[in-house]
Enzyme design. Structure first.
Site, PDB file in Angstrom:
ATOM      1  N   LYS A 160      35.477 -56.600  16.633  1.00 40.29           N
ATOM      2  CA  LYS A 160      36.118 -55.387  17.118  1.00 40.29           C
ATOM      3  C   LYS A 160      37.523 -55.339  16.516  1.00 40.29           C
ATOM      4  O   LYS A 160      38.139 -56.393  16.306  1.00 40.29           O
ATOM      5  CB  LYS A 160      36.193 -55.458  18.646  1.00 40.29           C
ATOM      6  CG  LYS A 160      36.851 -54.276  19.299  1.00 40.29           C
ATOM      7  CD  LYS A 160      35.979 -53.033  19.213  1.00 40.29           C
ATOM      8  CE  LYS A 160      36.785 -51.755  19.407  1.00 40.29           C
ATOM      9  NZ  LYS A 160      36.037 -50.560  18.939  1.00 40.29           N
ATOM     10  N   CYS A 187      40.134 -45.643  11.377  1.00 39.82           N
ATOM     11  CA  CYS A 187      39.569 -45.153  12.622  1.00 39.82           C
ATOM     12  C   CYS A 187      40.076 -43.731  12.848  1.00 39.82           C
ATOM     13  O   CYS A 187      41.274 -43.500  12.892  1.00 39.82           O
ATOM     14  CB  CYS A 187      39.973 -46.057  13.776  1.00 39.82           C
ATOM     15  SG  CYS A 187      39.182 -45.553  15.281  1.00 39.82           S
ATOM     16  N   LYS A 215      38.985 -51.283   4.807  1.00 37.15           N
ATOM     17  CA  LYS A 215      37.924 -50.342   5.183  1.00 37.15           C
ATOM     18  C   LYS A 215      38.450 -48.917   5.153  1.00 37.15           C
ATOM     19  O   LYS A 215      39.485 -48.617   5.744  1.00 37.15           O
ATOM     20  CB  LYS A 215      37.422 -50.685   6.580  1.00 37.15           C
ATOM     21  CG  LYS A 215      36.247 -49.827   7.016  1.00 37.15           C
ATOM     22  CD  LYS A 215      35.652 -50.387   8.276  1.00 37.15           C
ATOM     23  CE  LYS A 215      34.494 -49.570   8.768  1.00 37.15           C
ATOM     24  NZ  LYS A 215      34.043 -50.084  10.067  1.00 37.15           N
ATOM     25  N   GLY A 225      27.475 -47.572   6.673  1.00 43.09           N
ATOM     26  CA  GLY A 225      27.250 -46.205   7.138  1.00 43.09           C
ATOM     27  C   GLY A 225      25.779 -45.857   7.075  1.00 43.09           C
ATOM     28  O   GLY A 225      25.253 -45.591   6.004  1.00 43.09           O
TER      29      GLY A 225
HETATM   30  C1  LIG Z   1      30.636 -47.856  19.089  1.00 39.53           C
HETATM   31  C2  LIG Z   1      31.307 -48.004  17.759  1.00 39.53           C
HETATM   32  C3  LIG Z   1      32.535 -48.685  17.687  1.00 39.53           C
HETATM   33  C4  LIG Z   1      33.177 -48.856  16.461  1.00 39.53           C
HETATM   34  N1  LIG Z   1      34.356 -49.531  16.410  1.00 39.53           N
HETATM   35  C5  LIG Z   1      34.972 -49.751  15.212  1.00 39.53           C
HETATM   36  C6  LIG Z   1      36.171 -50.522  15.131  1.00 39.53           C
HETATM   37  O1  LIG Z   1      36.687 -51.042  16.138  1.00 39.53           O
HETATM   38  N2  LIG Z   1      36.728 -50.700  13.903  1.00 39.53           N
HETATM   39  C7  LIG Z   1      36.187 -50.185  12.758  1.00 39.53           C
HETATM   40  O2  LIG Z   1      36.722 -50.404  11.673  1.00 39.53           O
HETATM   41  N3  LIG Z   1      35.031 -49.470  12.812  1.00 39.53           N
HETATM   42  C8  LIG Z   1      34.433 -49.229  14.008  1.00 39.53           C
HETATM   43  N4  LIG Z   1      33.255 -48.501  14.050  1.00 39.53           N
HETATM   44  C9  LIG Z   1      32.682 -47.984  12.795  1.00 39.53           C
HETATM   45  C10 LIG Z   1      31.608 -48.918  12.253  1.00 39.53           C
HETATM   46  O3  LIG Z   1      32.121 -50.197  11.959  1.00 39.53           O
HETATM   47  C11 LIG Z   1      30.964 -48.330  10.995  1.00 39.53           C
HETATM   48  O4  LIG Z   1      31.945 -48.144  10.003  1.00 39.53           O
HETATM   49  C12 LIG Z   1      30.300 -46.989  11.228  1.00 39.53           C
HETATM   50  O5  LIG Z   1      29.677 -46.971  12.499  1.00 39.53           O
HETATM   51  C13 LIG Z   1      29.271 -46.642  10.153  1.00 39.53           C
HETATM   52  O6  LIG Z   1      28.259 -47.625  10.081  1.00 39.53           O
HETATM   53  P1  LIG Z   1      26.831 -47.481  10.832  1.00 39.53           P
HETATM   54  O7  LIG Z   1      26.291 -46.140  10.529  1.00 39.53           O
HETATM   55  O8  LIG Z   1      25.995 -48.611  10.360  1.00 39.53           O
HETATM   56  O9  LIG Z   1      27.148 -47.584  12.301  1.00 39.53           O
HETATM   57  C14 LIG Z   1      32.595 -48.326  15.277  1.00 39.53           C
HETATM   58  C15 LIG Z   1      31.371 -47.652  15.357  1.00 39.53           C
HETATM   59  C16 LIG Z   1      30.726 -47.481  16.566  1.00 39.53           C
HETATM   60  C17 LIG Z   1      29.412 -46.757  16.620  1.00 39.53           C
END
Ligand SMILES: Cc1cc2nc3c(=O)[nH]c(=O)nc-3n(C[C@H](O)[C@H](O)[C@H](O)COP(=O)(O)O)c2cc1C
Ligand SMILES: Cc1cc2nc3c(=O)[nH]c(=O)nc-3n(C[C@H](O)[C@H](O)[C@H](O)COP(=O)(O)OP(=O)(O)OC[C@H]3O[C@@H](n4cnc5c(N)ncnc54)[C@H](O)[C@@H]3O)c2cc1C
Ligand code: FES
Lengths: 296, 257
Positions: free
Chosen positions: A48, A127, A161, A239
């Site tokens: 996180k 973010c 990122k 993603g």
């Molecule tokens: C519930 C949730 C919490 C997330 N928290 C963070 C975070 O704390 N820091 C971050 O860099 N990305 C965060 N993300 C983004 C994910 O790391 C990722 O970049 C994004 O969800 C796309 O990947 P995915 O489609 O596989 O989920 C979060 C995504 C979700 C769904």
């Protein structure tokens, strides 16, 4: 289907058990949860995002599950410095600490807490939904370069990122590269909104949120493809990845590894599932696949 | 990929609000949510927050005033709207001869279990007589024994003391929900008797997504998610765990109980 050979993987200065990492913010709030995901087959885990001060995050609802994705606005809840104790038992494991801050000094301060205790840092410049944090920095190449340099100066592998919520993602990728990033992670969530027609208001407490999951896969593939053409450091694709074929597609676009987040929702064992489809003893060398969609 | 279920919050209208005790009210909703006893929903109080609540029947939630969101709910009445996501989680394992142990608002998820006709005996505890929840409804469907901390009704003392008067060997399952210190005392007792494996506890941890993805509700040392792998866990899994010792707040910092 294309498959690849299993074998040791090192990306952006970090040795991984396989090409699949757990994405930041997904089951990454505690050391034991991260450890569980490693034992369920993740080749590495990203925590996180941790910031300079503890945060409770936004009022709920924080998350909405859609047909083909997830909309979230957690608001960067995090225990700040106390997180050092969470990851301490995981020393020597492929754990990347995700960091956020409001300026280069804050990034450096948080990184300092974890130096020598983790495999590397991932900077969350992206973010899209926390006032004064995240996208405010991640859309400004000068700030991206300065924040990256503040952390990469530690000598610890530093991944940056990126947010897709910019006109030209390559200008941000190049800024990270100038700042000394050892790899680029693309992408974070795509700014989005849904409205409850029954309650006549946005479904998230924060109103705006970030979209992830299958719905953003084409956006992520495009971003990785563009970055591969303009940056030299490795790219980690993130993603909407939810199958071995998605992993191969990301690699063909230019990714050296991938991160997986939303797909954990339907299958907490997604890493094992993908690994068994992705790796074959007689598979191709990853080198032949990575970036191959750029040739010819 | 397997498609995700579109599970946006379902808008519901409150039909009635029933006062159960000075601190607890039941909200009757205009929609039913088929569920297993022990499962919960995420309740969206518009403009305030979204919080987990057990279903006390297919179309009711039973709420104790605790803080912002629950206080805001107490200002709502017939015609007002909420959003509901779920049901989520696993619920209690079915049994034929179940002993249920409830403390305070912990009676909420155990009422539907008792109504499912499998609870032989139910131990009901609260601080004082006026705070006992669902006495009449539970009396209709099972054998109820009562304990109050101040002795105003039934046994004077903790509900766990009532366990000493029962032959625990008679029951094939024990289902527990209540304040964590009370549940910890029950766990100590069933461990001593060697029956922790047939005892189940419904846990309360800070929930943000309710869907098993954010990690805010994970417990040590297993890393299991209370919202998805629970909220009901077997006693033997909780023996060497954080249960009864600490939990995490909204930021993820540990708070000792
Ligand atoms: C519930 C949730 C919490 C997330 N928290 C963070 C975070 O704390 N820091 C971050 O860099 N990305 C965060 N993300 C983004 C994910 O790391 C990722 O970049 C994004 O969800 C796309 O990947 P995915 O489609 O596989 O989920 C979060 C995504 C979700 C769904
Ligand atoms: C699976 C489950 C089922 C539950 N069932 C019931 C029920 O049937 N009836 C009932 O009255 N209560 C139930 N609760 C507890 C209820 O969720 C909290 O009392 C409520 O969230 C308090 O919110 P608040 O805004 O009023 O209080 P706040 O002022 O926000 O906080 C008071 C305390 O409530 C808890 N809390 C606050 N927000 C959350 C959250 N998002 N998730 C978990 N805990 C939180 C914290 O311990 C906090 O210290 C259940 C909790 C869980 C996890
Ligand atoms: S509340 Fe998000 S994982 Fe349980």
């Amino acid at each position: 289907m294309v498959s690849i050979r299993p074998g040791p993987v090192t990306v952006g200065g970090v040795a991984l058990d396989n090409h699949l990492l757990l994405a930041a913010g997904i089951l990454g709030t505690t050391g034991s949860s991260l450890n569980r995901m490693l034992s369920l087959g993740a080749g590495g885990v990203v925590t996180k995002s941790i910031g300079p001060y503890p945060k409770d995050g936004h009022a709920g609802p924080c998350l909405a599950v859609l047909d083909d994705g997830i909309l979230n606005a957690m608001g960067l809840p995090n225990p700040s410095k106390e997180f050092v104790d969470e990851v301490a038992p995981l020393i020597k494991k492929p754990v990347m600490v995700s960091i956020f801050g409001g300026n280069p000094a804050e990034f450096a301060r948080v990184a300092g807490w974890f130096e020598g205790k983790v495999a590397g840092f991932e900077l969350n410049l992206s973010c899209p939904h926390a006032e004064g944090y995240g996208a405010a920095i991640g859309t400004d190449p000068g700030l991206v370069e300065a924040c990256t340099r503040a952390v990469s100066a530690t000598g610890v592998p530093t991944w940056v990122k990126l947010t897709p919520n910019v006109t030209d993602i390559t200008s941000i990728g190049k800024a990270a590269e100038r700042g000394g990033a050892s790899a680029i992670v693309a992408i974070n969530t795509v700014r989005a909104m849904r409205i409850s027609t029954g309650l006549r208001r946005p479904v998230l407490g924060n109103r705006y949120g970030g979209l992830s999951g299958s719905a953003v896969f084409p956006v992520a593939v495009r971003c990785v493809y563009e970055l591969y053409e303009s940056c030299k450091i490795p790219i980690i694709g993130c993603g909407g990845v939810s199958s071995a074929d998605n992993v191969i597609e990301m690699m063909m676009a230019g990714a050296s590894a991938v991160e997986i987040g939303s797909a954990v929702l339907n299958n907490v064992k997604i890493f094992e599932t993908i690994k068994s489809d992705l790796y074959k003893k007689d598979g191709l060398s990853p080198k032949e696949i990575i970036g191959c969609a750029h040739h010819g | 990929m397997p498609t995700m279920d579109d599970s946006l919050s379902v808008p519901v209208t409150i039909l009635r609000v029933r006062k159960e005790t000075s601190l607890i009210r039941t909200f009757v909703l205009d929609r039913s949510f088929p569920f297993s006893p022990g499962q919960f929903v995420m309740v969206w109080v518009p403009g305030i927050d979204e919080i987990p609540m057990a279903l006390s029947s297919e179309n009711t939630i039973t709420v104790q005033k605790a803080g912002d969101a629950t206080t805001a709910m107490f200002a709502l009445g017939a015609g007002d709207k909420l959003g509901i996501r779920g049901p989520f989680g696993n619920g209690f394992t079915k049994g034929e001869k179940v002993l249920a142990i409830a403390g305070g608002v912990g009676a909420a998820p155990l009422l539907p279990l008792a109504r499912a006709d499998c609870v032989m005996t139910l131990l009901l505890g609260a601080k004082t007589e006026s705070e006992l929840l669902f006495v009449d409804q539970l009396d209709e469907c099972t054998d109820v024994f009562i304990a109050t901390d101040d002795g105003s009704l039934g046994f004077g003392g903790f509900v766990t003391a009532l366990m000493d008067d029962l032959n625990l060997g008679v029951y094939d399952r024990i289902a527990v929900c209540g304040p964590e210190m009370m549940m910890r005392a029950v766990l100590a007792k069933v461990e001593e008797k060697g029956i922790a494996h047939k005892t189940e506890f419904s846990l309360h941890r800070y929930m943000k997504c309710g869907s098993g993805i954010c990690g805010s509700c994970c417990i040590d040392p297993s890393g299991l998610r209370v919202c998805r792998d629970g909220p009901v866990f077997s006693g033997d899994l909780l023996l060497k765990s954080e249960f009864g010792h600490y939990m995490r707040d909204a930021s993820g910092r540990k708070k000792n109980l």
